[in-house]
Enzyme design. Structure first.
Site: not given
Ligand SMILES: NC(=O)c1ccc[n+]([C@@H]2O[C@H](COP(=O)([O-])OP(=O)(O)OC[C@H]3O[C@@H](n4cnc5c(N)ncnc54)[C@H](O)[C@@H]3O)[C@@H](O)[C@H]2O)c1
Ligand SMILES: [Zn+2]
Length: 329
Positions: A82, A104, A227
Site C-alpha cells: 500500500r 503521476k 513525444h
Molecule cells: N508522470 C508524468 O507526469 C510524466 C510526464 C511526462 C512523461 N511521462 C512518461 O515518461 C515516458 C517518457 O520518458 P523519457 O522520454 O525519459 O523516455 P525513456 O524513459 O524511454 O528514455 C528515453 C531513452 O533514453 C535512454 N536513456 C535514459 N537515460 C539515459 C542516459 N542518461 N544516457 C543514455 N541513455 C539514456 C533510455 O534507456 C531510453 O532508451 C513516457 O512513458 C511518458 O508517458 C510521464
Molecule cells: Zn508532454
C-alpha cells in the site's frame, strides 16, 4: 533500485556506491528498455522482485532512468504494501523537468497510454545533470521541448533567456542547463500544487501543444517521433491557431518556431489528410462532446484554454498551419 540495462551499465555503480556508502542495502532490478515495459507484466515482476529482496515498509524504491522507469517503478512503489517511499533519479532531460514532477505514476494498457496509475509523490528527486552527458542529443532536444513549453505558457523572461542560451542548454553548459531545469521544474510544480489531482483544470495549461501532439502520436502509432518532438510540432500549431483566432499577436508562432528549430526539433505538420487529423483528435481524453478545451497562447509567456470545436481547431481554410506543412482533403 529500478533501472534499464543501458542506464544501469553507465550509471549504476556510482548510485550503488553512494547508497551503500550511506549504509543502505541495495537490490537492483532491471526492466527492458522502452515504453513497452510500462505494462502489467513488468509491474508484477517488480512486485515479485521487491518480495524477493525482502522489501518492507522501511524500504524505498529508487528509479534510475527516464520517464518509463519512473512511471513504472513509481506505480509499483505506490501499490506495494500500500505504498513504499519513492525516490526519483531521472536520467533524461524530459524526466528531470516533466515526468519526475507532479506525482503521476502509471502503466499503459493495450487500449491506451497511462490508463492505470496513481498519484504517488516522490520523497526526493535527485537531479544530476552530469547523467545527461550520455543521453543522445535528440533525446535532450525532446526534453527541451517541454522546457520551452513551460516558458511559453508562463514566463516571457525565461523564454528570452532560452532564446539566448538554447544551444548551450542542449550541450549541457551548466550555467545554461541548471537554471533552465530549475525554472521548468518550478513552473510545472506551481501548476501541480494548485491542482494536484487534476480536478480543477488548472493543470491543463501544461497541455499546451499536446492536443495535436497526441493526435500525431496516434496517427504515427508512437513511432518516428519522440513525444517531445510531437509536442514541438503541436506547440507551433497551437500558436498559429492562437494567431488565426486573433488571440495572440502576429509573430508569436514564428518566434516559438525559431526557438524550437534551433533546438533541432521538428516544427512542420506531417502531411496527413485533414480527415485523419480530425479522426485522431476525436479520441482525445479531454474531449467534451464535439468540443475540446484547447490551450492557446495570448502572447509569449501567457496561455489560457478556450473551448473549440474540432472544425475550429483544424479549419478547412487553413491549408498551412505550419511552414512546410499542409493538409490535403
Ligand atoms: N508522470 C508524468 O507526469 C510524466 C510526464 C511526462 C512523461 N511521462 C512518461 O515518461 C515516458 C517518457 O520518458 P523519457 O522520454 O525519459 O523516455 P525513456 O524513459 O524511454 O528514455 C528515453 C531513452 O533514453 C535512454 N536513456 C535514459 N537515460 C539515459 C542516459 N542518461 N544516457 C543514455 N541513455 C539514456 C533510455 O534507456 C531510453 O532508451 C513516457 O512513458 C511518458 O508517458 C510521464
Ligand atoms: Zn508532454
Amino acid at each position: 533500485v529500478v533501472s534499464v540495462p543501458g542506464v544501469w551499465r553507465r550509471h549504476g555503480a556510482r548510485l550503488r556506491r553512494s547508497l551503500e556508502g550511506a549504509g543502505l542495502r541495495v537490490s537492483r532490478v532491471l526492466v527492458p528498455d522502452g515504453e513497452r515495459s510500462k505494462n502489467v507484466r513488468e509491474l508484477a515482476k517488480l512486485w515479485n522482485a521487491f518480495l524477493a529482496a525482502g522489501a518492507d515498509r522501511q524500504s524505498a524504491v529508487v528509479a534510475l532512468g527516464g520517464g518509463v522507469v519512473g512511471d513504472l517503478s513509481g506505480f509499483a512503489a505506490a501499490t506495494f504494501l500500500r505504498g513504499l517511499a519513492f525516490v526519483q533519479v531521472p536520467t533524461t532531460l524530459l524526466a528531470m523537468v516533466d515526468a519526475s514532477v507532479g506525482g503521476k505514476v502509471a502503466i499503459d494498457l493495450p487500449q491506451g497510454k497511462n490508463l492505470a496509475g496513481a498519484f504517488h509523490q516522490p520523497r526526493l528527486v535527485w537531479i544530476d545533470t552530469e547523467l545527461l552527458r550520455s543521453l543522445p542529443v535528440r533525446q535532450r532536444a525532446a526534453g527541451l521541448s517541454e522546457i520551452v513549453k513551460t516558458a511559453a505558457i508562463r514566463d516571457a523572461g525565461f523564454f528570452e533567456r532560452l532564446e539566448g542560451s538554447v544551444e548551450r542548454v542542449l550541450h549541457l553548459d551548466p550555467e545554461a542547463v541548471l537554471p533552465a531545469i530549475e525554472r521548468a521544474c518550478a513552473i510545472k510544480a506551481e501548476f501541480v500544487v494548485r491542482d494536484e489531482r487534476e480536478t480543477s483544470g488548472e493543470r491543463m495549461l501544461l497541455n499546451f501543444g499536446h492536443t495535436l501532439a497526441h493526435a500525431l502520436e496516434t496517427l504515427l502509432g508512437y513511432r518516428r517521433l519522440l513525444h517531445g518532438e510531437a509536442v514541438a510540432i503541436g506547440q507551433v500549431f497551437a500558436a498559429r491557431r492562437s494567431e488565426g483566432l486573433g488571440l495572440a499577436p502576429a509573430g508569436t508562432a514564428d518566434r516559438l518556431e525559431r526557438l524550437l528549430a534551433r533546438a533541432g526539433l521538428p516544427t512542420a505538420l506531417p502531411d496527413f489528410p485533414r480527415r485523419a487529423y480530425l479522426d485522431a483528435l476525436r479520441v482525445d481524453k479531454k474531449r467534451r462532446g464535439d468540443h475540446l478545451r484547447f490551450v492557446v497562447l495570448r502572447e509569449i509567456g501567457r496561455a489560457e484554454t478556450v473551448p473549440l470545436t474540432f472544425e475550429e481547431i483544424l479549419p478547412r481554410a487553413v491549408r498551412r498551419a505550419s511552414r512546410g506543412g499542409r493538409w490535403s482533403e
